[in-house]
Write an enzyme that holds these catalytic residues in place. Sequence first.
Site, PDB file in Angstrom:
ATOM      1  N   HIS A  72       0.826  -1.219   0.000  1.00 22.00           N
ATOM      2  CA  HIS A  72       0.000   0.000   0.000  1.00 22.00           C
ATOM      3  C   HIS A  72       0.858   1.265   0.000  1.00 22.00           C
ATOM      4  CE1 HIS A  72      -3.849  -1.956   0.390  1.00 22.00           C
ATOM      5  NE2 HIS A  72      -3.479  -2.618   1.467  1.00 22.00           N
ATOM      6  N   GLU A  96      -6.911 -11.920   6.392  1.00 17.97           N
ATOM      7  CA  GLU A  96      -7.535 -10.587   6.419  1.00 17.97           C
ATOM      8  C   GLU A  96      -8.789 -10.540   5.544  1.00 17.97           C
ATOM      9  OE1 GLU A  96      -4.968  -7.459   4.949  1.00 17.97           O
ATOM     10  OE2 GLU A  96      -4.216  -8.663   3.301  1.00 17.97           O
ATOM     11  N   ASP A 139      -8.757  -4.818   6.511  1.00 17.22           N
ATOM     12  CA  ASP A 139      -9.352  -5.613   5.439  1.00 17.22           C
ATOM     13  C   ASP A 139     -10.347  -6.627   5.981  1.00 17.22           C
ATOM     14  OD1 ASP A 139      -8.563  -4.872   2.776  1.00 17.22           O
ATOM     15  OD2 ASP A 139      -6.509  -5.314   3.384  1.00 17.22           O
TER      16      ASP A 139
HETATM   17  C1  3PY Z   1      -5.078  -4.447   7.219  1.00 15.45           C
HETATM   18  O1  3PY Z   1      -5.436  -3.996   8.310  1.00 15.45           O
HETATM   19  O2  3PY Z   1      -5.845  -4.762   6.292  1.00 15.45           O
HETATM   20  C2  3PY Z   1      -3.649  -4.641   6.977  1.00 15.45           C
HETATM   21  O3  3PY Z   1      -3.288  -5.073   5.915  1.00 15.45           O
HETATM   22  C3  3PY Z   1      -2.719  -4.289   8.096  1.00 15.45           C
HETATM   23  O4  3PY Z   1      -1.413  -4.554   7.822  1.00 15.45           O
HETATM   24 MG    MG Z   2      -4.762  -5.400   4.469  1.00 14.32          MG
END
Ligand code: 3PY
Ligand code: MG
Length: 264
Positions: A46, A150, A176
Amino acid sequence: MRRNHVREKLRRGETSIGTWLSLPDSTAARLMARVGFDWLTVDLEHSATNFETAAASFAQIALEGPAPLARVPWNTGENIKRVLDNGAWGVIVPMVNSRAAAESAVQDSRYAPLGVRSVGGQLHAPNFDTDPGTYYQRANDEILVVLMAEHVKSIEALEDIAKVPGIDAFFIGPNDLCSSMGLKPGFDSDDPGFQRALRHVVDTARKHGIAPGIHVADAAMAQRRIAEGFRFIAVASEAGFMLAKASETAKTLELKAKGPVARY
Ligand code: 3PY
Ligand code: MG
Protein backbone atom coordinates in the site's frame (compact mmCIF):
# COMPACT_ATOMS: atom_id res chain seq x y z
CA MET A 1 25.47 -16.46 8.84
CA ARG A 2 23.22 -14.43 11.14
CA ARG A 3 20.21 -16.21 12.59
CA ASN A 4 16.73 -14.83 12.11
CA HIS A 5 15.95 -13.88 15.71
CA VAL A 6 12.27 -13.29 14.88
CA ARG A 7 11.79 -16.85 13.60
CA GLU A 8 13.67 -18.18 16.64
CA LYS A 9 11.52 -16.18 19.08
CA LEU A 10 8.25 -17.24 17.45
CA ARG A 11 9.33 -20.88 17.43
CA ARG A 12 10.00 -20.63 21.17
CA GLY A 13 6.47 -19.24 21.64
CA GLU A 14 7.75 -15.77 22.54
CA THR A 15 6.31 -12.44 21.43
CA SER A 16 7.98 -10.42 18.69
CA ILE A 17 7.03 -6.79 18.14
CA GLY A 18 7.78 -4.66 15.09
CA THR A 19 6.34 -1.87 13.01
CA TRP A 20 5.55 -0.99 9.43
CA LEU A 21 7.48 1.25 7.06
CA SER A 22 4.99 2.94 4.75
CA LEU A 23 7.19 5.76 3.47
CA PRO A 24 9.45 5.12 0.46
CA ASP A 25 12.53 6.26 2.35
CA SER A 26 15.57 4.25 3.47
CA THR A 27 16.67 7.11 5.75
CA ALA A 28 13.47 6.71 7.75
CA ALA A 29 14.18 2.95 7.79
CA ARG A 30 17.65 3.56 9.23
CA LEU A 31 16.33 5.79 11.99
CA MET A 32 13.44 3.47 12.85
CA ALA A 33 15.88 0.55 12.99
CA ARG A 34 17.49 2.05 16.12
CA VAL A 35 14.30 2.42 18.17
CA GLY A 36 14.18 -1.15 19.55
CA PHE A 37 11.66 -3.04 17.42
CA ASP A 38 12.53 -6.68 16.66
CA TRP A 39 11.69 -6.23 12.98
CA LEU A 40 10.60 -3.62 10.48
CA THR A 41 8.33 -4.49 7.57
CA VAL A 42 8.82 -2.51 4.39
CA ASP A 43 5.31 -2.26 2.94
CA LEU A 44 5.26 -2.68 -0.82
CA GLU A 45 1.51 -3.37 -0.91
CA HIS A 46 0.00 0.00 0.00
CA SER A 47 2.94 2.37 -0.49
CA ALA A 48 4.92 4.09 -3.23
CA THR A 49 7.97 1.97 -2.34
CA ASN A 50 9.63 0.17 -5.26
CA PHE A 51 12.10 -2.74 -5.14
CA GLU A 52 15.12 -0.41 -5.28
CA THR A 53 14.02 1.66 -2.28
CA ALA A 54 13.01 -1.54 -0.48
CA ALA A 55 16.51 -3.01 -1.06
CA ALA A 56 18.14 0.14 0.38
CA SER A 57 15.82 -0.04 3.41
CA PHE A 58 16.50 -3.78 3.99
CA ALA A 59 20.24 -3.03 4.03
CA GLN A 60 19.93 -0.16 6.53
CA ILE A 61 17.71 -2.24 8.80
CA ALA A 62 19.96 -5.32 8.67
CA LEU A 63 23.04 -3.21 9.46
CA GLU A 64 21.36 -1.75 12.54
CA GLY A 65 20.15 -5.12 13.88
CA PRO A 66 16.41 -5.68 13.45
CA ALA A 67 15.09 -8.20 10.91
CA PRO A 68 14.15 -6.55 7.60
CA LEU A 69 10.80 -7.96 6.45
CA ALA A 70 8.72 -7.15 3.36
CA ARG A 71 5.01 -7.10 2.78
CA VAL A 72 4.75 -7.96 -0.89
CA PRO A 73 2.23 -6.16 -3.10
CA TRP A 74 0.42 -9.43 -3.83
CA ASN A 75 0.93 -13.19 -3.53
CA THR A 76 3.08 -13.87 -6.60
CA GLY A 77 6.38 -15.68 -7.11
CA GLU A 78 7.87 -12.61 -8.74
CA ASN A 79 7.17 -10.38 -5.73
CA ILE A 80 8.40 -12.91 -3.18
CA LYS A 81 11.57 -13.70 -5.14
CA ARG A 82 12.49 -10.06 -5.63
CA VAL A 83 12.17 -8.99 -2.01
CA LEU A 84 14.05 -12.06 -0.74
CA ASP A 85 16.78 -11.76 -3.38
CA ASN A 86 17.19 -8.10 -2.40
CA GLY A 87 17.77 -8.88 1.25
CA ALA A 88 14.49 -9.25 3.13
CA TRP A 89 14.63 -11.82 5.94
CA GLY A 90 11.01 -12.73 5.48
CA VAL A 91 7.79 -12.11 3.63
CA ILE A 92 4.34 -11.05 4.76
CA VAL A 93 1.88 -12.12 2.09
CA PRO A 94 -1.47 -10.31 1.84
CA MET A 95 -4.92 -11.87 1.32
CA VAL A 96 -4.09 -15.56 1.60
CA ASN A 97 -7.60 -16.95 1.36
CA SER A 98 -7.14 -20.60 0.43
CA ARG A 99 -4.88 -23.59 0.98
CA ALA A 100 -3.67 -23.33 -2.64
CA ALA A 101 -2.68 -19.68 -2.12
CA ALA A 102 -0.84 -20.63 1.08
CA GLU A 103 1.01 -23.48 -0.66
CA SER A 104 2.16 -21.21 -3.44
CA ALA A 105 3.40 -18.51 -1.00
CA VAL A 106 5.40 -21.07 1.01
CA GLN A 107 6.82 -22.74 -2.11
CA ASP A 108 7.89 -19.39 -3.56
CA SER A 109 9.75 -18.57 -0.32
CA ARG A 110 11.79 -21.81 -0.13
CA TYR A 111 14.57 -23.25 -2.26
CA ALA A 112 14.38 -26.86 -3.50
CA PRO A 113 13.65 -29.43 -2.21
CA LEU A 114 11.06 -27.58 -0.06
CA GLY A 115 9.99 -25.08 -2.71
CA VAL A 116 10.52 -23.50 -6.09
CA ARG A 117 12.48 -20.32 -5.28
CA SER A 118 14.95 -19.59 -8.06
CA VAL A 119 18.65 -19.23 -7.14
CA GLY A 120 20.26 -15.82 -7.76
CA GLY A 121 20.69 -12.28 -6.44
CA GLN A 122 23.41 -10.19 -4.79
CA LEU A 123 21.96 -8.63 -1.66
CA HIS A 124 20.51 -11.53 0.35
CA ALA A 125 23.85 -12.89 1.61
CA PRO A 126 25.32 -9.55 2.81
CA ASN A 127 22.15 -8.84 4.78
CA PHE A 128 22.73 -12.10 6.66
CA ASP A 129 26.44 -11.26 6.93
CA THR A 130 27.48 -14.31 4.93
CA ASP A 131 28.52 -15.53 1.47
CA PRO A 132 26.06 -16.64 -1.24
CA GLY A 133 26.94 -20.36 -0.94
CA THR A 134 26.16 -20.41 2.77
CA TYR A 135 23.02 -18.37 2.19
CA TYR A 136 21.71 -20.84 -0.41
CA GLN A 137 22.35 -23.70 2.00
CA ARG A 138 20.75 -22.11 5.03
CA ALA A 139 18.06 -19.71 3.72
CA ASN A 140 15.27 -22.29 4.09
CA ASP A 141 15.97 -22.32 7.86
CA GLU A 142 16.03 -18.55 8.28
CA ILE A 143 13.43 -16.98 5.99
CA LEU A 144 10.24 -16.08 7.86
CA VAL A 145 6.94 -16.81 6.10
CA VAL A 146 3.93 -14.89 7.38
CA LEU A 147 0.54 -15.30 5.72
CA MET A 148 -2.14 -12.67 6.16
CA ALA A 149 -5.59 -13.67 7.38
CA GLU A 150 -7.53 -10.59 6.42
CA HIS A 151 -10.68 -11.78 4.70
CA VAL A 152 -13.67 -13.83 5.82
CA LYS A 153 -12.67 -16.42 3.20
CA SER A 154 -9.29 -16.81 4.91
CA ILE A 155 -10.94 -17.22 8.32
CA GLU A 156 -13.25 -19.89 6.90
CA ALA A 157 -10.34 -21.75 5.24
CA LEU A 158 -7.85 -21.27 8.11
CA GLU A 159 -7.96 -24.82 9.46
CA ASP A 160 -7.09 -26.10 5.97
CA ILE A 161 -4.48 -23.37 5.37
CA ALA A 162 -2.78 -24.20 8.69
CA LYS A 163 -2.05 -27.74 7.49
CA VAL A 164 0.41 -26.39 4.89
CA PRO A 165 3.93 -27.07 6.26
CA GLY A 166 6.30 -24.11 6.59
CA ILE A 167 4.03 -21.28 7.81
CA ASP A 168 5.65 -19.30 10.65
CA ALA A 169 2.80 -16.90 11.48
CA PHE A 170 -0.72 -15.86 10.58
CA PHE A 171 -1.12 -12.10 10.56
CA ILE A 172 -4.53 -10.45 10.77
CA GLY A 173 -5.05 -7.27 8.75
CA PRO A 174 -7.93 -5.87 10.82
CA ASN A 175 -8.83 -3.17 8.29
CA ASP A 176 -9.35 -5.61 5.44
CA LEU A 177 -10.96 -8.18 7.71
CA CYS A 178 -13.52 -5.58 8.88
CA SER A 179 -14.10 -4.50 5.30
CA SER A 180 -14.70 -8.08 4.11
CA MET A 181 -17.31 -8.43 6.91
CA GLY A 182 -19.16 -5.31 5.81
CA LEU A 183 -17.81 -3.34 8.80
CA LYS A 184 -16.07 0.02 8.84
CA PRO A 185 -12.30 -0.55 8.33
CA GLY A 186 -10.34 -0.11 11.55
CA PHE A 187 -7.84 -1.75 13.90
CA ASP A 188 -10.62 -3.07 16.14
CA SER A 189 -14.36 -3.64 16.22
CA ASP A 190 -16.90 -4.66 18.85
CA ASP A 191 -18.69 -6.72 16.23
CA PRO A 192 -19.13 -10.29 17.60
CA GLY A 193 -18.21 -11.82 14.22
CA PHE A 194 -14.93 -9.88 14.18
CA GLN A 195 -14.17 -10.91 17.76
CA ARG A 196 -14.95 -14.55 16.93
CA ALA A 197 -12.64 -14.38 13.89
CA LEU A 198 -9.76 -13.13 16.07
CA ARG A 199 -10.24 -15.94 18.59
CA HIS A 200 -10.44 -18.48 15.76
CA VAL A 201 -7.08 -17.28 14.37
CA VAL A 202 -5.41 -17.51 17.80
CA ASP A 203 -6.86 -20.99 18.50
CA THR A 204 -6.15 -22.42 15.02
CA ALA A 205 -2.62 -21.01 14.90
CA ARG A 206 -1.75 -22.38 18.33
CA LYS A 207 -3.16 -25.80 17.51
CA HIS A 208 -0.83 -26.04 14.49
CA GLY A 209 2.31 -24.52 16.08
CA ILE A 210 1.96 -21.28 14.11
CA ALA A 211 2.36 -17.84 15.73
CA PRO A 212 -0.82 -15.73 15.70
CA GLY A 213 -0.23 -12.10 14.70
CA ILE A 214 -2.12 -8.87 14.20
CA HIS A 215 -1.61 -5.21 13.31
CA VAL A 216 -2.48 -2.80 16.15
CA ALA A 217 -2.80 0.97 16.44
CA ASP A 218 -0.76 1.68 19.56
CA ALA A 219 1.06 0.30 22.60
CA ALA A 220 -2.09 -0.19 24.70
CA MET A 221 -3.71 -2.25 21.95
CA ALA A 222 -0.48 -4.25 21.56
CA GLN A 223 -0.57 -5.15 25.26
CA ARG A 224 -4.24 -6.19 24.99
CA ARG A 225 -3.54 -8.39 21.95
CA ILE A 226 -0.55 -10.02 23.66
CA ALA A 227 -2.82 -10.87 26.62
CA GLU A 228 -5.27 -12.42 24.12
CA GLY A 229 -2.51 -14.73 22.85
CA PHE A 230 -1.13 -12.88 19.81
CA ARG A 231 2.63 -13.27 19.38
CA PHE A 232 3.60 -11.42 16.18
CA ILE A 233 2.54 -7.79 16.63
CA ALA A 234 2.93 -4.85 14.26
CA VAL A 235 2.37 -1.51 15.99
CA ALA A 236 1.19 1.26 13.65
CA SER A 237 3.82 2.52 11.16
CA GLU A 238 6.56 5.13 10.93
CA ALA A 239 4.14 7.43 9.08
CA GLY A 240 1.49 6.81 11.75
CA PHE A 241 3.92 7.60 14.60
CA MET A 242 5.11 10.75 12.84
CA LEU A 243 1.60 12.03 12.17
CA ALA A 244 0.30 11.13 15.63
CA LYS A 245 3.06 13.12 17.36
CA ALA A 246 2.81 16.03 14.89
CA SER A 247 -0.98 16.19 15.33
CA GLU A 248 -0.68 16.12 19.10
CA THR A 249 1.83 18.99 18.97
CA ALA A 250 -0.31 21.03 16.56
CA LYS A 251 -3.36 20.47 18.78
CA THR A 252 -1.52 21.60 21.91
CA LEU A 253 -0.56 24.78 20.07
CA GLU A 254 -4.19 25.22 18.91
CA LEU A 255 -3.27 24.98 15.23
CA LYS A 256 -6.06 24.00 12.89
CA ALA A 257 -5.69 20.62 11.13
CA LYS A 258 -7.00 20.01 7.62
CA GLY A 259 -8.59 16.79 8.84
CA PRO A 260 -7.94 13.54 10.72
CA VAL A 261 -4.74 11.73 9.82
CA ALA A 262 -4.31 8.10 8.81
CA ARG A 263 -2.82 5.84 11.48
CA TYR A 264 -1.02 3.37 9.26
C1 3PY B 1 -5.08 -4.45 7.22
O1 3PY B 1 -5.44 -4.00 8.31
O2 3PY B 1 -5.84 -4.76 6.29
C2 3PY B 1 -3.65 -4.64 6.98
O3 3PY B 1 -3.29 -5.07 5.91
C3 3PY B 1 -2.72 -4.29 8.10
O4 3PY B 1 -1.41 -4.55 7.82
MG1 MG C 1 -4.76 -5.40 4.47
